[in-house]
Design a protein around this motif. Structure first.
Motif, PDB file in Angstrom:
ATOM      1  N   PHE A 163       9.432   0.153   4.538  1.00  0.00           N
ATOM      2  CA  PHE A 163      10.452   1.171   4.338  1.00  0.00           C
ATOM      3  C   PHE A 163      11.089   0.978   2.972  1.00  0.00           C
ATOM      4  CE2 PHE A 163      10.664   1.438   9.038  1.00  0.00           C
ATOM      5  CZ  PHE A 163      10.684   2.820   9.180  1.00  0.00           C
ATOM      6  N   VAL A 164      11.645   2.039   2.445  1.00  0.00           N
ATOM      7  CA  VAL A 164      12.488   1.966   1.260  1.00  0.00           C
ATOM      8  C   VAL A 164      13.705   2.843   1.537  1.00  0.00           C
ATOM      9  CG1 VAL A 164      11.272   3.867   0.077  1.00  0.00           C
ATOM     10  CG2 VAL A 164      12.563   2.178  -1.267  1.00  0.00           C
ATOM     11  N   ALA A 165      14.864   2.403   1.095  1.00  0.00           N
ATOM     12  CA  ALA A 165      16.111   3.117   1.393  1.00  0.00           C
ATOM     13  C   ALA A 165      16.306   4.318   0.471  1.00  0.00           C
ATOM     14  CB  ALA A 165      17.286   2.154   1.295  1.00  0.00           C
ATOM     15  N   SER A 166      15.258   5.055   0.238  1.00  0.00           N
ATOM     16  CA  SER A 166      15.298   6.293  -0.543  1.00  0.00           C
ATOM     17  C   SER A 166      15.378   7.452   0.447  1.00  0.00           C
ATOM     18  CB  SER A 166      14.023   6.421  -1.393  1.00  0.00           C
ATOM     19  OG  SER A 166      13.926   5.356  -2.309  1.00  0.00           O
ATOM     20  N   ALA A 182       5.611  -1.326  10.387  1.00  0.00           N
ATOM     21  CA  ALA A 182       4.501  -0.416  10.659  1.00  0.00           C
ATOM     22  C   ALA A 182       3.441  -1.085  11.526  1.00  0.00           C
ATOM     23  CB  ALA A 182       3.885   0.074   9.352  1.00  0.00           C
ATOM     24  N   THR A 183       3.339  -2.411  11.486  1.00  0.00           N
ATOM     25  CA  THR A 183       2.373  -3.105  12.341  1.00  0.00           C
ATOM     26  C   THR A 183       2.726  -2.946  13.812  1.00  0.00           C
ATOM     27  OG1 THR A 183       3.649  -5.144  12.011  1.00  0.00           O
ATOM     28  CG2 THR A 183       1.679  -4.835  10.640  1.00  0.00           C
ATOM     29  N   ILE A 184       3.995  -2.761  14.127  1.00  0.00           N
ATOM     30  CA  ILE A 184       4.460  -2.560  15.513  1.00  0.00           C
ATOM     31  C   ILE A 184       4.501  -1.076  15.860  1.00  0.00           C
ATOM     32  CG2 ILE A 184       6.396  -2.900  17.120  1.00  0.00           C
ATOM     33  CD1 ILE A 184       4.964  -5.504  16.343  1.00  0.00           C
ATOM     34  N   ASP A 185       4.973  -0.249  14.937  1.00  0.00           N
ATOM     35  CA  ASP A 185       5.129   1.181  15.195  1.00  0.00           C
ATOM     36  C   ASP A 185       4.621   1.990  13.998  1.00  0.00           C
ATOM     37  OD1 ASP A 185       5.863   3.742  15.908  1.00  0.00           O
ATOM     38  OD2 ASP A 185       7.956   3.254  16.347  1.00  0.00           O
ATOM     39  N   PRO A 186       3.281   2.163  13.888  1.00  0.00           N
ATOM     40  CA  PRO A 186       2.743   2.899  12.745  1.00  0.00           C
ATOM     41  C   PRO A 186       3.168   4.362  12.704  1.00  0.00           C
ATOM     42  CG  PRO A 186       1.009   2.390  14.323  1.00  0.00           C
ATOM     43  CD  PRO A 186       2.238   1.681  14.787  1.00  0.00           C
ATOM     44  N   ASN A 187       3.567   4.916  13.848  1.00  0.00           N
ATOM     45  CA  ASN A 187       3.990   6.305  13.889  1.00  0.00           C
ATOM     46  C   ASN A 187       5.349   6.509  13.222  1.00  0.00           C
ATOM     47  OD1 ASN A 187       3.834   9.052  14.593  1.00  0.00           O
ATOM     48  ND2 ASN A 187       5.063   8.691  16.412  1.00  0.00           N
ATOM     49  N   LYS A 188       6.336   5.675  13.553  1.00  0.00           N
ATOM     50  CA  LYS A 188       7.693   5.863  13.036  1.00  0.00           C
ATOM     51  C   LYS A 188       8.043   4.938  11.878  1.00  0.00           C
ATOM     52  CE  LYS A 188       9.382   7.460  17.491  1.00  0.00           C
ATOM     53  NZ  LYS A 188      10.159   7.065  18.672  1.00  0.00           N
ATOM     54  N   SER A 189       7.151   4.001  11.562  1.00  0.00           N
ATOM     55  CA  SER A 189       7.398   3.101  10.435  1.00  0.00           C
ATOM     56  C   SER A 189       6.305   3.173   9.382  1.00  0.00           C
ATOM     57  CB  SER A 189       7.533   1.651  10.926  1.00  0.00           C
ATOM     58  OG  SER A 189       8.621   1.503  11.809  1.00  0.00           O
ATOM     59  N   GLY A 190       5.215   3.877   9.671  1.00  0.00           N
ATOM     60  CA  GLY A 190       4.143   4.051   8.693  1.00  0.00           C
ATOM     61  C   GLY A 190       4.419   5.241   7.795  1.00  0.00           C
ATOM     62  N   LEU A 191       3.445   5.568   6.975  1.00  0.00           N
ATOM     63  CA  LEU A 191       3.633   6.684   6.050  1.00  0.00           C
ATOM     64  C   LEU A 191       3.786   8.001   6.787  1.00  0.00           C
ATOM     65  CD1 LEU A 191       1.325   6.208   2.965  1.00  0.00           C
ATOM     66  CD2 LEU A 191       3.552   5.227   3.463  1.00  0.00           C
ATOM     67  N   ILE A 192       4.540   8.888   6.175  1.00  0.00           N
ATOM     68  CA  ILE A 192       4.597  10.287   6.568  1.00  0.00           C
ATOM     69  C   ILE A 192       4.416  11.068   5.273  1.00  0.00           C
ATOM     70  CG2 ILE A 192       7.126  10.270   6.497  1.00  0.00           C
ATOM     71  CD1 ILE A 192       7.039  12.493   8.634  1.00  0.00           C
ATOM     72  N   PHE A 193       3.445  11.964   5.241  1.00  0.00           N
ATOM     73  CA  PHE A 193       3.075  12.553   3.967  1.00  0.00           C
ATOM     74  C   PHE A 193       3.971  13.695   3.528  1.00  0.00           C
ATOM     75  CE2 PHE A 193      -1.485  10.880   3.431  1.00  0.00           C
ATOM     76  CZ  PHE A 193      -0.970   9.734   2.865  1.00  0.00           C
ATOM     77  N   ALA A 210       0.832  -1.211   0.000  1.00  0.00           N
ATOM     78  CA  ALA A 210       0.000   0.000   0.000  1.00  0.00           C
ATOM     79  C   ALA A 210       0.861   1.252   0.000  1.00  0.00           C
ATOM     80  CB  ALA A 210      -0.923   0.011   1.208  1.00  0.00           C
ATOM     81  N   GLY A 211       2.003   1.213   0.687  1.00  0.00           N
ATOM     82  CA  GLY A 211       2.815   2.416   0.786  1.00  0.00           C
ATOM     83  C   GLY A 211       4.223   2.147   1.244  1.00  0.00           C
ATOM     84  N   LEU A 212       5.072   3.140   1.025  1.00  0.00           N
ATOM     85  CA  LEU A 212       6.473   3.088   1.414  1.00  0.00           C
ATOM     86  C   LEU A 212       6.850   4.353   2.164  1.00  0.00           C
ATOM     87  CD1 LEU A 212       8.081   1.832  -1.918  1.00  0.00           C
ATOM     88  CD2 LEU A 212       7.925   0.540   0.233  1.00  0.00           C
ATOM     89  N   ARG A 213       7.585   4.171   3.247  1.00  0.00           N
ATOM     90  CA  ARG A 213       8.133   5.318   3.973  1.00  0.00           C
ATOM     91  C   ARG A 213       9.596   5.463   3.586  1.00  0.00           C
ATOM     92  NH1 ARG A 213       6.866   7.344   9.833  1.00  0.00           N
ATOM     93  NH2 ARG A 213       8.550   8.828  10.194  1.00  0.00           N
ATOM     94  N   CYS A 214       9.945   6.638   3.090  1.00  0.00           N
ATOM     95  CA  CYS A 214      11.329   6.948   2.751  1.00  0.00           C
ATOM     96  C   CYS A 214      12.045   7.426   4.015  1.00  0.00           C
ATOM     97  CB  CYS A 214      11.370   7.989   1.647  1.00  0.00           C
ATOM     98  SG  CYS A 214      10.474   7.478   0.162  1.00  0.00           S
ATOM     99  N   LEU A 215      13.337   7.628   3.919  1.00  0.00           N
ATOM    100  CA  LEU A 215      14.155   7.919   5.101  1.00  0.00           C
ATOM    101  C   LEU A 215      14.587   9.392   5.127  1.00  0.00           C
ATOM    102  CD1 LEU A 215      16.516   4.805   4.906  1.00  0.00           C
ATOM    103  CD2 LEU A 215      14.337   5.006   6.119  1.00  0.00           C
ATOM    104  N   HIS A 216      14.314  10.055   6.261  1.00  0.00           N
ATOM    105  CA  HIS A 216      14.799  11.433   6.401  1.00  0.00           C
ATOM    106  C   HIS A 216      15.207  11.795   7.827  1.00  0.00           C
ATOM    107  CE1 HIS A 216      10.969  12.603   8.174  1.00  0.00           C
ATOM    108  NE2 HIS A 216      11.458  13.797   8.397  1.00  0.00           N
ATOM    109  N   SER A 217      14.926  10.950   8.792  1.00  0.00           N
ATOM    110  CA  SER A 217      15.263  11.308  10.174  1.00  0.00           C
ATOM    111  C   SER A 217      15.891  10.112  10.882  1.00  0.00           C
ATOM    112  CB  SER A 217      14.003  11.736  10.938  1.00  0.00           C
ATOM    113  OG  SER A 217      13.202  10.595  11.224  1.00  0.00           O
ATOM    114  N   THR A 218      16.435  10.375  12.057  1.00  0.00           N
ATOM    115  CA  THR A 218      17.033   9.283  12.828  1.00  0.00           C
ATOM    116  C   THR A 218      15.983   8.245  13.212  1.00  0.00           C
ATOM    117  OG1 THR A 218      16.784  10.598  14.841  1.00  0.00           O
ATOM    118  CG2 THR A 218      18.921  10.669  13.762  1.00  0.00           C
ATOM    119  N   ASN A 219      14.752   8.684  13.496  1.00  0.00           N
ATOM    120  CA  ASN A 219      13.693   7.719  13.815  1.00  0.00           C
ATOM    121  C   ASN A 219      13.437   6.766  12.654  1.00  0.00           C
ATOM    122  OD1 ASN A 219      13.160   8.690  16.397  1.00  0.00           O
ATOM    123  ND2 ASN A 219      11.652  10.152  15.669  1.00  0.00           N
ATOM    124  N   ASP A 220      13.327   7.326  11.435  1.00  0.00           N
ATOM    125  CA  ASP A 220      13.142   6.483  10.253  1.00  0.00           C
ATOM    126  C   ASP A 220      14.277   5.471  10.147  1.00  0.00           C
ATOM    127  OD1 ASP A 220      11.079   8.236   9.543  1.00  0.00           O
ATOM    128  OD2 ASP A 220      12.315   9.311   8.091  1.00  0.00           O
TER     129      ASP A 220
END
Length: 194
Positions: A179-182, A128-139, A108-118
């Motif tokens: 996640f994707v390593a972008s 994302a099933t464990i941590d939807p906040n830091k592993s789910g989408l960020i728009f 359904a979606g991919l979270r790219c990397l921009h912060s230490t949390n990511d």
């Protein structure tokens, strides 16, 4: 094929840099660029047109509502969403996204990397099933499937965290968020009032 959609309001300088970056470094990897603009009073429209981006105006802004406008405006199956003040950094940013979607029809979606949390959740393989906040989408700097969005649009009555709400909802429906390593950069300075 990838649609890049940019949410913008009075960010003409940042928008110009993002569009220059997209058109010079990634033109072979993306099919279209759309700027979804919330009634800017600066030169945002001129900047968008200068770089060949389609310019769509949204009057009643909400985070979920603007994400729905972005998805509706996109013509291609993968939608990558940026804010005007963010931009891709890694040279293979869009190619990695395409590979992930091509390899998983349930994505359904991919979270790219921009912060230490990511990065920490990515390296530690916290889904994302464990941590939807830091592993789910960020728009800003995420990709999502337009086909999944058609079945599960973003909620417009959610004041903020519409991306997290969507993450939880599509996971419950059996889709995957990964996640994707972008790598991208997210730069914004807000004053107290903003």
């Amino acid at each position: 094929m990838i649609s890049v959609v940019i949410r913008n309001k009075n960010q003409s300088v940042a928008l110009s840099f993002l569009l220059k970056n997209l058109t010079e470094r990634y033109h072979e990897d993306i099919a279209e660029i759309i700027v979804v603009d919330n009634l800017s009073t600066d030169s945002s429209e001129e900047v968008a047109l200068q770089f060949g981006a389609r310019f769509v105006t949204i009057e009643n802004f909400s985070f979920g509502g603007s994400a729905n406008v972005c998805a509706r405006a996109a013509r291609f199956p993968i939608v990558v969403l940026f804010s005007a003040h963010s931009y891709p950094v890694s040279h293979d940013f869009f190619r990695l996204i395409q590979i992930k979607f091509d390899g998983n029809p349930n994505l359904a979606g991919l979270r790219c990397l921009h912060s230490t949390n990511d990065y920490k959740n990515f390296i530690n393989k916290i889904p994302a099933t464990i941590d939807p906040n830091k592993s789910g989408l960020i728009f800003s700097g995420s990709a999502f499937s337009r086909a999944v969005w058609e079945k599960h649009p973003f909620r417009e009555d959610v004041a903020t965290f519409e991306d997290k709400e969507w993450t939880v909802r599509v996971l419950r429906e059996g889709y995957e968020i990964d996640f994707v390593a972008s790598i991208f950069s997210y730069e914004i300075k807000r004053n107290r009032k903003q």
